[in-house]
Design a protein around this motif. Structure first.
Motif, PDB file in Angstrom:
ATOM      1  N   GLU A  94      10.178  27.374 -49.804  1.00 47.53           N
ATOM      2  CA  GLU A  94       9.800  26.875 -48.467  1.00 47.53           C
ATOM      3  C   GLU A  94      10.928  26.080 -47.818  1.00 47.53           C
ATOM      4  O   GLU A  94      10.946  25.903 -46.604  1.00 47.53           O
ATOM      5  N   LEU A  95      11.829  25.533 -48.631  1.00 43.15           N
ATOM      6  CA  LEU A  95      12.884  24.660 -48.090  1.00 43.15           C
ATOM      7  C   LEU A  95      14.176  25.408 -47.803  1.00 43.15           C
ATOM      8  O   LEU A  95      15.148  24.820 -47.328  1.00 43.15           O
ATOM      9  N   GLU A 101      18.565  20.920 -47.632  1.00 43.84           N
ATOM     10  CA  GLU A 101      18.034  21.115 -48.984  1.00 43.84           C
ATOM     11  C   GLU A 101      19.133  21.383 -50.009  1.00 43.84           C
ATOM     12  O   GLU A 101      18.988  21.034 -51.180  1.00 43.84           O
ATOM     13  N   LEU A 110      15.875  16.378 -54.323  1.00 43.30           N
ATOM     14  CA  LEU A 110      14.872  17.140 -53.573  1.00 43.30           C
ATOM     15  C   LEU A 110      13.522  16.433 -53.653  1.00 43.30           C
ATOM     16  O   LEU A 110      13.209  15.796 -54.656  1.00 43.30           O
ATOM     17  N   LEU A 113       7.293  18.162 -53.597  1.00 46.16           N
ATOM     18  CA  LEU A 113       6.422  18.590 -52.506  1.00 46.16           C
ATOM     19  C   LEU A 113       4.943  18.559 -52.882  1.00 46.16           C
ATOM     20  O   LEU A 113       4.569  18.822 -54.027  1.00 46.16           O
ATOM     21  N   ASP A 293       6.410  22.757 -39.062  1.00 47.76           N
ATOM     22  CA  ASP A 293       7.252  22.276 -40.168  1.00 47.76           C
ATOM     23  C   ASP A 293       8.322  21.284 -39.699  1.00 47.76           C
ATOM     24  O   ASP A 293       8.566  20.264 -40.341  1.00 47.76           O
ATOM     25  N   ARG A 297       8.674  17.323 -40.816  1.00 49.03           N
ATOM     26  CA  ARG A 297       9.905  16.766 -41.388  1.00 49.03           C
ATOM     27  C   ARG A 297      10.268  15.446 -40.698  1.00 49.03           C
ATOM     28  O   ARG A 297      10.632  14.470 -41.340  1.00 49.03           O
ATOM     29  N   ARG A 329       4.568  21.573 -46.730  1.00 52.93           N
ATOM     30  CA  ARG A 329       5.666  21.741 -47.703  1.00 52.93           C
ATOM     31  C   ARG A 329       6.959  22.151 -47.006  1.00 52.93           C
ATOM     32  O   ARG A 329       8.038  21.667 -47.345  1.00 52.93           O
ATOM     33  N   ARG A 330       6.860  23.043 -46.034  1.00 49.36           N
ATOM     34  CA  ARG A 330       8.060  23.444 -45.286  1.00 49.36           C
ATOM     35  C   ARG A 330       8.698  22.240 -44.583  1.00 49.36           C
ATOM     36  O   ARG A 330       9.889  22.244 -44.280  1.00 49.36           O
ATOM     37  N   TRP A 332       8.849  19.259 -45.939  1.00 51.14           N
ATOM     38  CA  TRP A 332       9.266  18.320 -46.984  1.00 51.14           C
ATOM     39  C   TRP A 332       8.205  17.255 -47.294  1.00 51.14           C
ATOM     40  O   TRP A 332       8.523  16.144 -47.743  1.00 51.14           O
TER      41      TRP A 332
END
Ligand code: ZN
Ligand code: ZN
Length: 355
Positions: A94-95, A101, A110, A113, A293, A297, A329-330, A332
């Motif tokens: 996803e990252l 990332e 990282l 998540l 996303d 973030r 999740r995308r 973060w």
């Protein structure tokens, strides 16, 4: 069918999505998976990092430069092997967007998540009391069957005429029904919730006494999408200032491929979320995925709290939680920043104020 061969085929499915199918040897699997799950920008950057080490990264593996034709790869069988050979931690797919990332993976920094298994309940769902299909008991039973500890049934407020929004008499009748379900299903908990409209003038659709009848209030814009930026921003932030408003649902109002987000200063909304301790929803409705996303973030960077919700209007739509979590999740998002990863007892305390 666009193309087909022994190791490569492309099809377009009914809804227009193109699917490419590739067959690789088990030894090439990790490298192939990396190649096809990273965005173009991510892959370009990864190949650049390999080249600095005199290595060549392609869909078949990581090779010493010059050996990619007939030499054995240094790493290729698993993604973990390939990342490790480049001095990085494994990056969740996803990252893989080249949004920081890669540096984080090299620095072993990282984020951990949020995962579907962290989710303890859903704080935005509708029943047949308004525009949902299924009953209070049916929604609660499906939520419990999903392994949840709680669900908030947030039927619409009175101003949203087309959804048969709840007036005070129907709020009371629904509360009675929820209480009965709670007696039967304890320790599972159904929260008495409301998705309360933010009117065009910025006022909430219920007065304070009525809002006090609910345990979970999520506030939403469902009308007057065309207000100028300043007014729209003020309208939403005004709702966030209210002590009873736990979250703002689908904060930008966009409907994917149908309606753009309303003009709002999202940076100001995110800042207000931090200041007022109001959660910003990541809505899992596949037509919404709102916040996006990129906005998630930003919320993570400045310290805002999120809530991941399904906005289910029928029992099977409770599964839309998966898309909310995927979107978070995308962006973060980590577990500690998602309200509905809290166990029931902690959440009950948490909902009393905006702690
Ligand atoms: Zn809504
Ligand atoms: Zn809703």
């Amino acid at each position: 069918m666009l193309a087909h061969g022994d190791t490569k085929s492309s099809v377009v499915v009914e809804r227009g999505l193109q699917i490419d199918l590739r067959v690789v040897t088990p030894g090439q699997y990790g490298a192939a998976l990396m190649y096809f799950t990273g965005s173009k920008d991510h892959n370009v950057r990864m190949r650049g990092i390999a080249l600095k080490r005199k290595l060549l990264l392609n869909e078949y593996g990581l090779f010493r430069v010059g050996e990619e034709k007939d030499g054995a790869p240094i790493a290729s069988r698993t993604e973990e092997e390939v990342f490790a050979a480049l001095g990085m931690d494994w990056i969740p797919p996803e990252l893989r967007e080249d949004r920081g990332e890669i540096d984080a993976a090299m620095a072993h920094a990282l984020p951990d998540l949020v995962e579907m298994s962290d989710v303890r309940g859903d704080l935005h769902a509708h029943t047949s009391w308004t525009d949902g299909r299924d009953s209070v008991a049916e929604m609660a039973e499906r939520a419990r069957a999903k392994g949840y500890e709680y669900v908030a049934l947030t039927d619409h407020s009175i101003g949203l005429g087309m959804t048969h929004g709840l007036d005070p008499a129907r709020i009371a009748a629904r509360t009675k029904e929820i209480d009965a379900v709670n007696r039967k299903m304890a320790p599972f908990r159904v929260f008495i919730g409301s998705e309360t409209d933010i009117r065009s003038n910025g006022k909430l659709d219920y007065d304070d006494a009525t809002l006090g009848l609910f345990e979970v209030v999520t506030a939403s814009v469902h009308s007057s999408f065309a207000q100028p930026r300043e007014a729209q921003t003020k309208r939403i932030i005004g709702a966030m200032e209210h002590p009873r408003v736990n979250a703002i649902s689908h904060p930008t109002g966009c409907l994917l491929e149908k309606r753009d987000a309303y003009d709002v200063d999202l940076e100001a909304v995110i800042a207000a979320a931090v200041r007022t301790k109001t959660r910003l929803e990541v809505n899992g409705g596949p037509e919404r995925l709102d916040l996006s996303d990129v906005a998630v973030r930003r919320a993570m960077e400045v310290g805002a709290m999120l809530v991941c919700n399904s906005d289910a209007h029928a029992i099977e739509e409770l599964d839309q939680m998966e898309y909310a979590v995927a979107t978070a999740r995308r962006g973060w998002a980590t577990k500690d920043r998602v309200q509905n990863t809290m166990p029931l007892a902690a959440l009950i305390e948490h909902l009393k104020g905006k702690g």
